[in-house]
Structures are given as structure tokens and as C-alpha cells.
Write a protein that holds these residues in place. Sequence first.
Motif, PDB file in Angstrom:
ATOM      1  N   THR A  56      46.354  20.907  45.197  1.00 64.09           N
ATOM      2  CA  THR A  56      46.703  20.417  43.860  1.00 64.09           C
ATOM      3  C   THR A  56      45.882  19.192  43.497  1.00 64.09           C
ATOM      4  O   THR A  56      45.412  19.052  42.363  1.00 64.09           O
ATOM      5  N   GLU A  57      45.690  18.274  44.447  1.00 67.12           N
ATOM      6  CA  GLU A  57      44.953  17.043  44.154  1.00 67.12           C
ATOM      7  C   GLU A  57      43.499  17.325  43.809  1.00 67.12           C
ATOM      8  O   GLU A  57      42.891  16.608  43.016  1.00 67.12           O
ATOM      9  N   PHE A  78      51.153  31.271  49.081  1.00 71.07           N
ATOM     10  CA  PHE A  78      50.070  32.153  48.640  1.00 71.07           C
ATOM     11  C   PHE A  78      48.737  31.705  49.231  1.00 71.07           C
ATOM     12  O   PHE A  78      47.957  32.527  49.726  1.00 71.07           O
ATOM     13  N   PHE A  79      48.469  30.400  49.172  1.00 73.78           N
ATOM     14  CA  PHE A  79      47.191  29.904  49.680  1.00 73.78           C
ATOM     15  C   PHE A  79      47.048  30.219  51.160  1.00 73.78           C
ATOM     16  O   PHE A  79      45.989  30.692  51.612  1.00 73.78           O
ATOM     17  N   ALA A  80      48.085  29.928  51.948  1.00 71.90           N
ATOM     18  CA  ALA A  80      48.007  30.177  53.390  1.00 71.90           C
ATOM     19  C   ALA A  80      47.763  31.661  53.672  1.00 71.90           C
ATOM     20  O   ALA A  80      46.902  32.026  54.490  1.00 71.90           O
ATOM     21  N   LEU A  81      48.514  32.521  52.982  1.00 69.14           N
ATOM     22  CA  LEU A  81      48.367  33.957  53.203  1.00 69.14           C
ATOM     23  C   LEU A  81      46.983  34.445  52.782  1.00 69.14           C
ATOM     24  O   LEU A  81      46.351  35.249  53.482  1.00 69.14           O
ATOM     25  N   PHE A  82      46.484  33.938  51.651  1.00 68.52           N
ATOM     26  CA  PHE A  82      45.156  34.357  51.187  1.00 68.52           C
ATOM     27  C   PHE A  82      44.076  33.888  52.157  1.00 68.52           C
ATOM     28  O   PHE A  82      43.104  34.601  52.412  1.00 68.52           O
ATOM     29  N   LEU A 139      41.509  31.163  43.565  1.00 68.47           N
ATOM     30  CA  LEU A 139      42.542  32.047  43.032  1.00 68.47           C
ATOM     31  C   LEU A 139      43.728  31.247  42.491  1.00 68.47           C
ATOM     32  O   LEU A 139      44.359  31.642  41.510  1.00 68.47           O
ATOM     33  N   GLN A 140      44.035  30.115  43.126  1.00 67.16           N
ATOM     34  CA  GLN A 140      45.113  29.268  42.601  1.00 67.16           C
ATOM     35  C   GLN A 140      44.677  28.630  41.280  1.00 67.16           C
ATOM     36  O   GLN A 140      45.428  28.600  40.301  1.00 67.16           O
ATOM     37  N   TYR A 141      43.436  28.113  41.264  1.00 62.96           N
ATOM     38  CA  TYR A 141      42.963  27.355  40.106  1.00 62.96           C
ATOM     39  C   TYR A 141      42.740  28.242  38.873  1.00 62.96           C
ATOM     40  O   TYR A 141      43.018  27.820  37.750  1.00 62.96           O
ATOM     41  N   VAL A 142      42.221  29.443  39.089  1.00 60.72           N
ATOM     42  CA  VAL A 142      41.800  30.280  37.961  1.00 60.72           C
ATOM     43  C   VAL A 142      42.870  31.285  37.564  1.00 60.72           C
ATOM     44  O   VAL A 142      43.065  31.552  36.369  1.00 60.72           O
TER      45      VAL A 142
END
Length: 659
Positions: free
Chosen positions: A343-344, A363-367, A625-628
Amino acid sequence: MGLMPMQKIAIFFPRSERDRLLALLQDKGSVQILDLRESPVAEDVEVSEVTSVEADRTANDIRRAIESLSEFEEKGGILGGFGGGKVIVTREDFEKITREFDYQSVLKEVDDLEAKRTELRTRLTQFEGFIARLSPWSALDVPLEEIAPTQHVAVAMGTLTGRTPETLEIALSEVSETYTLEIVSHKERVANLIIWYHLDEREAVEEILRRNDFEAETFEDLKGLPRQLIAQTREEVERINAELEALRAKGQELASHKPKLMIVHDYFAQEAHRVHAQSLVGTTERVGMIEGWIRRHEFDRLVKDVEAAVESAEVLKIEPEPDESPPIELRNPRIVRPFEVITELYGMPHAREVDPTPLAAPFFALFFGFCLTDAGYGIVLVILSLLLMRYLRAGHKLLWLIFAGGLATIFMGAITGGWFGLTEETVPPWLGFVVTLRHTLMQFDPMKNPMLMFGLALALGFIQVTFGLIVEMIENLRARDPLAAIFDQVTWIVLLWSAVLFGAAKMGAISQAHIPMFKWAAIVSAIAIIGFSHRVGKNPVVRLGWGFYNLYGITGYLGDVLSYARLLALGLATGGIAMVINAVALMAKGIPVIGYPAMILVLAGGHTLNIAVNALGGFVHSARLQYVEFYPKFFEGGGKRFKPFARELKYTTLVDKPS
């Protein structure tokens, strides 16, 4: 979970106590000081512009000395380099050293040392260039001063490049009957020559030399044989090298002062920071004032500290301006905190929205694990992150993030059969248990069934995209905007899931009895989007036009979901490269004599590079993928990070007791 509650404060104190109060605030490190020049009270107080030129200059001088002395230190190995070499010092010793250490004399010695080294290195470069220039002429048995023109004879001394001396002789013979050519040295396509010829033939000879790329060389100021001059110069080079070695020994001696210099640097750096903070403080004839922000739970502690240290000081809670937002600090459980890095990097949320960190964390960890899909690589990342955390005093949040990604990689690798790219054909007999473990845990092989992996990636993407819509729906309900929640999120959630389930029923994945329900749910949702997604303006035609345009946005959701196919691509690439590395290592094993060392080198180097490259790729693409695809569904951002006025220690770590 969420954002740290902040409280705006004002501190009033006797003007004479300004420096003491700033020193206290800097030591406690809990208050972000605001610039009173931007406050409504700016007209009632005086805010002076104070510069910290002297402290900044001193800190910069010490920093340069530290960098110079670092060259003379013994290196601490790989982990030492990662650690940054901070000095651990007690507060008492920090203050004592800054008072007693004669840093100025050390700075002078370091400056003198560097000046002398620079001078010697310059001379060394000149001498080495001189030797390189004379070396091709070392076979010359005539003193250089004797190679000079006479009353009737001219001389040309130089280098012939790209052509043979024989070619030049043929060309010269056509224009001169009296020339003499001596080859001093000839190596590959470079020849060093001396040519004597009659002055009457000068113009013709010089034209031949130009055509043949002859580069003239002059030694007008030199006397003696070239080899003698080279020998004398080499003696000078040896003397300079001896002086440089003596200076290195002196540098190693001065390097013993480096820890104290690091402490003094941080003292002056924070002094400069404190002086700069004086420009943020307002004063009247007798009273000083500071406005700032503090974590709400630290307010009472600050009141006690200020009132105990500064007589007549008072700390008050004040209300922020109507358009003023508090600074942002993320507050999450320990297990989620490492993911704050994601996030930062993107941007801080504003004060009235949800912190996306805990929502994106799983989600991030799994991706990340999806991108590596190798349990062996995951084990390496877990061990490496734990090892680095033991030796490093900074960057633990990122290392915990790598640790979490490593665990997810172990999980994804186990269910897809990824163990350092090993297959039944490449597993050595003594690792037979790996085959058993692989068969026991593996659920499917992405190399043999990539479409299943592809479907899993798209399913995860679809879940995260619609989850983002659910988050935004909840945010709209919290903001008491039910129309936006219903027509901007609920309709899309129903439409997207209905379309997916309709397709699954058509393909026979689920009962076809539900097809009419899914069809009508999708139709009703689409009609609601057309009729009510654009609620601005009174013209029904314009609103319907915008509604149809908004419905066309379903293609955007399709593109968002397809973006998750990159998870499949990276996962297959990691496994494929790992298998290639193993295959190459087996071929290297067959090399006579050096087979086993070559195999070990290929395995160690190949897998290390594969882990490094694909871990970086996994981090970047999982974050993307989180950002977009995910954050834009509900996250605005724009908050300003909470930056308390504190000690800024670059080289030191303060502790209460000696370690």
C-alpha cells in the motif's frame, strides 16, 4: 485494523524554551510539526526563517570522510554489506562522544590523506601513460636526442597501423631513392618505424605517409635510450606505489575513528534537522507556539513529558480546519503489517476511506506463490528471509513480506508438484523420497494441464475484481449513499456473477436447472445499469445514452480478469526454467574430470538466478495486479504519510543499555 487515530495539538511555551522543547520533541519522535506559515494563526505570530548551513556543512564533511575511510576497512562479508554497518551505541555514550571526540582533527587528516592520494594517483597515471608510450620503442639502441633532422636529411618517427612496413616501403620507393626505413618493433598490425629521407623529397614522402595512416611521434624533450627512461620511470612508479601503500596503512589507522565519526555525523544531522524545525515554530514577544499532529493514544504521555521538561508549557487538543485532513499512518495486526509495503508503494489512503492492506494481503501472497509455484524455491525464500532478519536491523517489514510469499510459494509448489524443477526422470536415487512427497501432495501438473492452471488464475482474478466492488459497495453504504451502492456496485456484482454462472451451467459444470435464473438476473442487472448508473441531469435520453456506455464497461471487467493470466505465464516460466537448469546440469555431469563440479555450479548458479529473477517478477506482477485491477475499484488514496519530528539517524542505532 485501519488507520491510526490522530489528534491535532497546539503547544504553548516560554519563547526562551524553544530549543529545549524542540530537543525534547525530537528525542520522543511522536509529533509531526506543522508549518505555522500555512496556519490561520500566521498573522498573529512571528515565524522566522532559520537556516542550518553550518550543521549541514559539517554533517556533509563528516559523511565524505566516512565514505573515504570505508575503503580502508575490512569488509564484513555479504551479510555485513546487507546490514549497512550501523553503530549500536547507548544514549549516554552518544552524548559523551559528541562532546569529547575531536572530529575536526580527524577530518583534517582524512582530507590531507585524500589530497595526497589524489596527487600520487594523478602522477602514477601520467607515468604509466609515459611507459606505455615508450614501450614500443624500447628496442631502439640510439638515444632519442640523436634522432633528429640534419641540414639535408629529414626524419619521421611514428606508428604504422593496419598496413605492413613492406607496403609502405614499396610506396616510398616510388617517390624516393634515398630513404631509409628502420623497423623498431612490429606486433600484429602495428609497426613502429623510423624513416630518414632527403629534404628535397619531403613533400612527396609526407604525402605517402599520410596516405598510409602513418601517425608521427615526437620525443623532442627526452634524452637517452627509451629502455633507460622506462626503467627510471618504473622506479618512480614503484616509489609512488610504496607511498600509496603507506597512505593505505595510514587510512586503516584513521578508519578506527569511523564509528565515532558516524556518531558525530548523526549528531550534526539531527542538529540541522532541529534548526530547520525552528522555521516551523511561531513566536510572540514572550510565547512560542507549535501546531502538530500526534497519535491519539500518545497524547497523555506527551503532556507529561512536556510539562516535566519545560516550565509553564501547555499542550492542548485543537480541532482541525474544515478542509484539513490528518496525516495517515497504517495500523494493522502483526500478521498483516508486512503487506503495508504494498500500500505504501501505491499511496496512502485518505482519512475517510478503508485501508486496503488487509484486503489485498491474502491475494498478494497467493499471487506471489502462483508466480513461482515451486515449493523448493519457497523454502529457500523462507530460510533466506529469516536469516537476513537475524543479521539486519532494518527492512524487516519487507523481509516478512518475502517470508509470507515464501510460505505461499511452498503451498502452490506442493499442489503443483514443483520441487526445484525435479521430475521422476531427473530425481537421483538418493532423493527418492522427493518423488513420494511430490505424488502425495500434488493435485495437478501445470505442465501437463496448463488450462486448469489458466482457469484457476482467471477464477482468482474474477474473485478479487468482484471483491473490490463489494468493498466499494460497503464504503458507499457507510457514506450513506445507498443509490451508488445499488446501481454502481450491486448491479455489476450480480451481472458479472450471473454471466459466469450462466456460462458454467451451459458447459455442464453446474446444474442447468438454474440457467433461467442466471439469465434473468443478468438481464435485470443490465437494465438497471442502463437506467440508473448515470444519475446526473434530467434529460432521460442523455441518461440512457450514458447508461448504455456504462454497460459497455463490461469489456473493461473482462480485460481486468484476463490480466490475471500473467500468473499462469510466470508460474510456467519458473517451473520450465528450473527443469532446463536440471537438464543442463545432467549434461554437465557427463564432462570428463570436471563433471561433478560443473554440475554443482550449474545447479547452484542456475537455481539462484531463477529464484532471484522470478521472485522479483512475482513481486512486481503481484503488486501490479493490486494497483491496476483491485485498488481502483474502491481506493482513492491521496493521504499524506505521518512524519513525526524525530531523530534521523543514518549511521547509528540508539539503545538504552549496552548490548
